[in-house]
Design a protein around this motif. Structure first.
Motif, PDB file in Angstrom:
ATOM      1  N   ASP A 114      78.918 -72.798  -0.760  1.00 32.02           N
ATOM      2  CA  ASP A 114      78.932 -73.786   0.322  1.00 32.02           C
ATOM      3  C   ASP A 114      79.969 -74.884   0.116  1.00 32.02           C
ATOM      4  OD1 ASP A 114      77.784 -75.117  -1.751  1.00 32.02           O
ATOM      5  OD2 ASP A 114      75.866 -75.488  -0.776  1.00 32.02           O
ATOM      6  N   ARG A 125      79.931 -85.326  -4.299  1.00 31.77           N
ATOM      7  CA  ARG A 125      79.490 -84.069  -3.689  1.00 31.77           C
ATOM      8  C   ARG A 125      79.346 -84.224  -2.186  1.00 31.77           C
ATOM      9  NH1 ARG A 125      76.458 -79.244  -5.508  1.00 31.77           N
ATOM     10  NH2 ARG A 125      74.663 -78.925  -4.184  1.00 31.77           N
ATOM     11  N   GLN A 129      80.044 -77.525  -1.641  1.00 29.88           N
ATOM     12  CA  GLN A 129      79.596 -78.913  -1.705  1.00 29.88           C
ATOM     13  C   GLN A 129      80.315 -79.621  -2.841  1.00 29.88           C
ATOM     14  OE1 GLN A 129      75.136 -78.100  -1.701  1.00 29.88           O
ATOM     15  NE2 GLN A 129      75.282 -80.055  -0.641  1.00 29.88           N
ATOM     16  N   ASP A 139      79.508 -72.963  -6.134  1.00 32.50           N
ATOM     17  CA  ASP A 139      78.664 -72.458  -5.056  1.00 32.50           C
ATOM     18  C   ASP A 139      79.501 -72.165  -3.818  1.00 32.50           C
ATOM     19  OD1 ASP A 139      76.564 -72.886  -6.704  1.00 32.50           O
ATOM     20  OD2 ASP A 139      75.786 -74.657  -5.663  1.00 32.50           O
ATOM     21  N   ARG A 187      76.928 -79.375   2.717  1.00 35.53           N
ATOM     22  CA  ARG A 187      77.241 -77.979   2.927  1.00 35.53           C
ATOM     23  C   ARG A 187      78.244 -77.818   4.054  1.00 35.53           C
ATOM     24  NH1 ARG A 187      75.158 -73.029   2.628  1.00 35.53           N
ATOM     25  NH2 ARG A 187      74.051 -72.735   0.683  1.00 35.53           N
TER      26      ARG A 187
HETATM   27 MG    MG Z   1      74.595 -76.123  -1.959  1.00 37.24          MG
END
Ligand code: MG
Ligand code: UDP
Length: 331
Positions: free
Chosen positions: A121, A221, A123, A119, A224
């Protein structure tokens, strides 16, 4: 892509048996990600150069950003990056088609020995990409990035995700818990995945169906980098429904079973009611009739709704609509 995939054994031979470095494509779907894009670009390019320096991947390795019909400056940023760096490619979809389709589009355009999807972002821990490549080199075709914890998710997101995984398991859908779409695929695993021609896609549920040797790498994780989640509750529910109805027919079976149980029950009730009548003890009956009408009406509507969901899916599938349309491809 549409023919059944046969004997893919030889697709593995080159990277495993020679010293030619691997070509890696990192596929990043982006929807209104102007805030995180500069950081994302910088960090992913750093990862690529690290891996190149270690001699693990070839100079031809690249980043492929898929713009999923963003309404902000995301595409302008991607094109600028493409002009500036040789290893940045961009794919612009004609409109917003959702994360799964954007990712699929990127995977279909990746032409490399291995692909990693992540992704925008960030993360997910990008340092794990190196471990994924190592796992590939040790013979694995699919390497799943799995979150060790969900500390950075909201309580709501954590719990809904947990319920969703439990529900999917009960419904017989095999998927890796706490794994989103951060994974490495070998060329043959990718080719096999792309041979699934359905239009309604839930990639997380399809990848385990591919088979081959797999491995999981764990990471924690983060939050963001910037911007807000592009997965509001509405999209999350949509993804859950997509996942269930495209991979499981258990809900249809539950309906059939409930229908059978209720029929049996009403048969017994009928006998009881008749017996009561014959014995002469008549009842007012209004309450029970009302309850029965509402109960059965509710069950029937729910059942029709679920069946409708599947019929809708068949309707969409038989049209063979394209999953996405490309507006621009910067190679
Ligand atoms: Mg995300
Ligand atoms: N995304 C997309 N199309 C959409 C929604 C999201 O391509 O319609 C992308 C988004 O840019 C990000 C990824 O999918 O790269 C995951 O979205 P997000 O991080 O917002 O989801 P969350 O982590 O909150 O589940």
């Amino acid at each position: 892509m549409n023919s059944p995939v046969k004997n893919l054994g030889d697709m593995r031979e080159r990277p495993l048996s020679s010293n030619v470095p691997l070509v890696l494509t990192i596929v990043v779907p982006c929807y209104n990600e102007e805030e995180v894009f500069p950081d994302c670009l910088l960090r992913l390019r750093q990862v690529l150069s690290q891996l190149r320096e270690n001699g693990k991947i070839s100079e031809r390795s690249c980043l492929l950003f898929v713009d999923d019909g963003s309404r902000d400056q995301t595409w302008q940023l991607i094109s600028a990056a493409h002009r500036r760096y040789d290893d940045v490619h961009g794919l612009k979809l004609s409109r917003n088609r959702g994360h799964q389709r954007a990712l699929w589009a990127g995977l279909e355009h990746a032409d490399s020995d291995i692909t990693v999807s992540i992704d925008a972002d960030l993360q997910d821990d990008i340092q794990v990409i190196g471990k994924m490549v190592d796992a590939y080199l040790s013979g694995k075709d699919i390497v799943y990035g799995v979150r060790e914890n969900r500390d950075t998710d909201t309580v709501f997101k954590r719990n809904t995700a947990l319920c969703f995984y439990k529900l999917m398991k009960i419904l017989g859908v095999n998927q890796i818990e706490n794994h989103a779409d951060f994974r490495l695929l070998s060329a043959r695993a990718l080719k096999s995945l792309l041979s699934y021609t359905e239009e309604n896609i839930y990639i997380r549920g399809l990848v385990p169906l591919v088979g081959f040797q797999t491995e999981q790498v764990f990471y924690s994780r983060g939050s963001r980098l910037a911007g807000e989640s592009k997965y509001p509750l509405r999209k999350m529910l949509g993804l859950a429904l997509e996942g269930i109805t495209s991979l499981s027919i258990t809900p249809l079976r539950i309906i059939a079973f409930t229908g059978f149980a209720i029929s049996l029950l009403s048969f017994l009730t009928a006998i009881y009611a008749l017996a009561e009548k014959i014995l002469g003890s008549t009842v007012e009956g209004w309450t029970s009739v009302m309850i029965a009408i509402f109960f059965l009406g509710g069950i029937q509507m729910l059942s029709i709704g679920i069946i409708g969901e599947y019929i809708g899916k068949v309707y969409l599938e038989v049209k063979h609509r394209p999953k996405y349309i490309v507006d621009e491809y910067l190679q």
